[in-house]
Design a protein around this motif. Structure first.
Motif, mmCIF file in Angstrom:
data_model
loop_
_atom_site.group_PDB
_atom_site.id
_atom_site.type_symbol
_atom_site.label_atom_id
_atom_site.label_comp_id
_atom_site.label_asym_id
_atom_site.label_seq_id
_atom_site.Cartn_x
_atom_site.Cartn_y
_atom_site.Cartn_z
ATOM 1 N N CYS A 113 2.730 -7.641 5.469
ATOM 2 C CA CYS A 113 2.311 -6.878 6.645
ATOM 3 C C CYS A 113 1.876 -7.854 7.726
ATOM 4 C CB CYS A 113 1.171 -5.900 6.317
ATOM 5 S SG CYS A 113 -0.385 -6.668 5.858
ATOM 6 N N GLY A 114 1.810 -7.360 8.945
ATOM 7 C CA GLY A 114 1.324 -8.156 10.064
ATOM 8 C C GLY A 114 0.083 -7.495 10.623
ATOM 9 N N GLN A 115 -0.262 -7.822 11.848
ATOM 10 C CA GLN A 115 -1.367 -7.144 12.513
ATOM 11 C C GLN A 115 -1.111 -7.101 14.020
ATOM 12 O OE1 GLN A 115 -4.711 -9.165 10.810
ATOM 13 N NE2 GLN A 115 -3.626 -11.106 10.791
ATOM 14 N N ALA A 116 -1.777 -6.140 14.684
ATOM 15 C CA ALA A 116 -1.586 -5.994 16.129
ATOM 16 C C ALA A 116 -2.112 -7.231 16.846
ATOM 17 C CB ALA A 116 -2.320 -4.741 16.616
ATOM 18 N N ASN A 128 -2.458 0.240 2.018
ATOM 19 C CA ASN A 128 -1.665 0.892 0.970
ATOM 20 C C ASN A 128 -1.248 2.278 1.454
ATOM 21 O OD1 ASN A 128 -3.821 2.636 0.594
ATOM 22 N ND2 ASN A 128 -4.658 1.488 -1.140
ATOM 23 N N THR A 129 -0.485 2.988 0.618
ATOM 24 C CA THR A 129 0.076 4.282 1.035
ATOM 25 C C THR A 129 -0.996 5.308 1.346
ATOM 26 O OG1 THR A 129 1.933 3.763 -0.356
ATOM 27 C CG2 THR A 129 1.800 6.031 0.390
ATOM 28 N N GLU A 130 -2.123 5.253 0.607
ATOM 29 C CA GLU A 130 -3.200 6.220 0.866
ATOM 30 C C GLU A 130 -3.823 5.958 2.242
ATOM 31 O OE1 GLU A 130 -3.094 4.568 -2.402
ATOM 32 O OE2 GLU A 130 -1.819 6.336 -2.753
ATOM 33 N N GLU A 131 -3.928 4.694 2.599
ATOM 34 C CA GLU A 131 -4.522 4.368 3.907
ATOM 35 C C GLU A 131 -3.604 4.787 5.048
ATOM 36 O OE1 GLU A 131 -7.388 0.595 3.476
ATOM 37 O OE2 GLU A 131 -5.428 0.313 2.544
ATOM 38 N N CYS A 132 -2.330 4.538 4.890
ATOM 39 C CA CYS A 132 -1.356 5.015 5.887
ATOM 40 C C CYS A 132 0.041 4.910 5.306
ATOM 41 C CB CYS A 132 -1.461 4.250 7.206
ATOM 42 S SG CYS A 132 -1.298 2.469 7.096
ATOM 43 N N GLU A 133 0.797 5.968 5.486
ATOM 44 C CA GLU A 133 2.152 6.000 4.929
ATOM 45 C C GLU A 133 3.098 5.113 5.736
ATOM 46 O OE1 GLU A 133 3.631 9.968 4.103
ATOM 47 O OE2 GLU A 133 5.668 9.144 3.887
ATOM 48 N N ASN A 134 2.861 5.010 7.040
ATOM 49 C CA ASN A 134 3.763 4.223 7.886
ATOM 50 C C ASN A 134 3.409 2.739 7.840
ATOM 51 O OD1 ASN A 134 5.212 6.479 8.633
ATOM 52 N ND2 ASN A 134 3.984 6.830 10.481
ATOM 53 N N ASN A 135 3.311 2.201 6.618
ATOM 54 C CA ASN A 135 3.034 0.770 6.502
ATOM 55 C C ASN A 135 4.353 0.018 6.321
ATOM 56 O OD1 ASN A 135 3.550 0.249 3.559
ATOM 57 N ND2 ASN A 135 1.933 1.791 3.316
#
Ligand code: ENP
Length: 253
Positions: A113-116, A128-135
């Motif tokens: 993953c990256g970051q803004a 993870n998926t629970e935190e956000c699906e669009n990962n």
């Protein structure tokens, strides 16, 4: 900050190495590809972006650059059998599941993953998926699954785990949500489902029963010719390598 594992260390070296190994050694029939260019397209999907706002379409250029044919009768779909599928497929020699395609080799066993407002990777944590699906990882596997399902032809094989707690066929999952709906009916001759129980494990689901029955009916309604086999012998023999004297493996003799 996030609950999921961070980017795999040395991701770039791993992925570019895997890519050249794939096109030179594993499956030279894919022809010439520029692995550095494919890596740049992969990175572009998620670098310098909000890690919770990565869409499958962000990987479109990556997919276009890494696409190659999937031979008929070689597609192997699965749920809850990652390591078994990896061994059984034998890196395209026996079957070609998604993880044995060039696209899949960019993600298999890896995390990223990256970051803004940052042009690097986040090695500490990823959503993870629970935190956000669009990962980044989830969206990668979504578009990879859709692409793979659309390309699959001939006899389609599906390996399920009859001892899986959530059911052999999770009614929500990559297979149910992104692969089955993208099967190309006119290119598929029939579908064969294998339900493998763990050696010494519970027989929670089997052909014609529980969640496997739901899958069989779904595929039949879609007009497919289905065969379902419990503990398919060829895969069972592989599972039994480590349990020669177990009663579940008496078929070996
Ligand atoms: P799990 O939860 O059993 O296993 C997830 C592991 O398999 C992760 O290490 C993941 O890599 C790797 N993997 C390999 N191919 C896929 C994949 N194709 N995919 C998601 N993860 C994959 O697997 P799932 O979540 O149930 O997914 C099974 C799906 O794979 C089925 O739809 C099958 O037909 C498909 P990573 O990068 O997360 O470390 C699609 C989604 O091939």
């Amino acid at each position: 900050k996030w609950k999921g594992e961070g980017t795999t260390s040395n991701l770039e070296s791993i992925v570019i190495g895997r890519c050249y190994e794939y096109i030179r050694i594993v499956n030279p029939s894919v022809g010439e590809k520029n692995c550095t260019e494919i890596w740049e397209a992969f990175k572009k999907a998620f670098i310098n972006k909000d890690p919770c706002n990565i869409l499958p379409s962000d990987y479109e250029l990556f997919i276009n650059l890494s696409l190659h044919t999937i031979p008929p009768n070689k597609s192997l779909f699965w749920e809850n059998n990652h390591l078994l599928v990896t061994s059984y497929s034998d890196r395209t020699r026996r079957y070609m599941p998604l993880c044995d395609t060039l696209i899949g080799s960019f993600g298999d066993f890896l995390n990223w993953c990256g970051q803004a407002n940052d042009t690097g990777f986040n090695y500490d944590s990823c959503p993870n998926t629970e935190e956000c699906e669009n990962n980044a990882v989830e969206s990668f596997w979504k578009i990879a699954s859709i692409t793979y399902a659309k390309q699959s032809s001939g006899v389609i094989y599906i390996m399920l785990n009859g001892s899986a707690i959530g059911g052999a066929y999770p009614v929500k999952g990559f297979f149910a949500d992104y692969e089955v709906p993208n099967f190309q009916k006119d290119r598929i001759s029939r579908i064969e489902i294998w339900v493998m129980d763990d050696i010494g494990g519970p027989d929670l689901d089997s052909c014609g029963r529980g969640s496997v029955q739901i899958l069989e009916e779904r595929l039949k309604t879609m007009g497919y010719d289905i065969t379902c086999i419990d503990n398919y012998k060829s895969v069972l023999l592989l599972k039994c390598l480590d349990y020669l004297n177990h009663s579940d493996c008496s078929i070996v003799s």
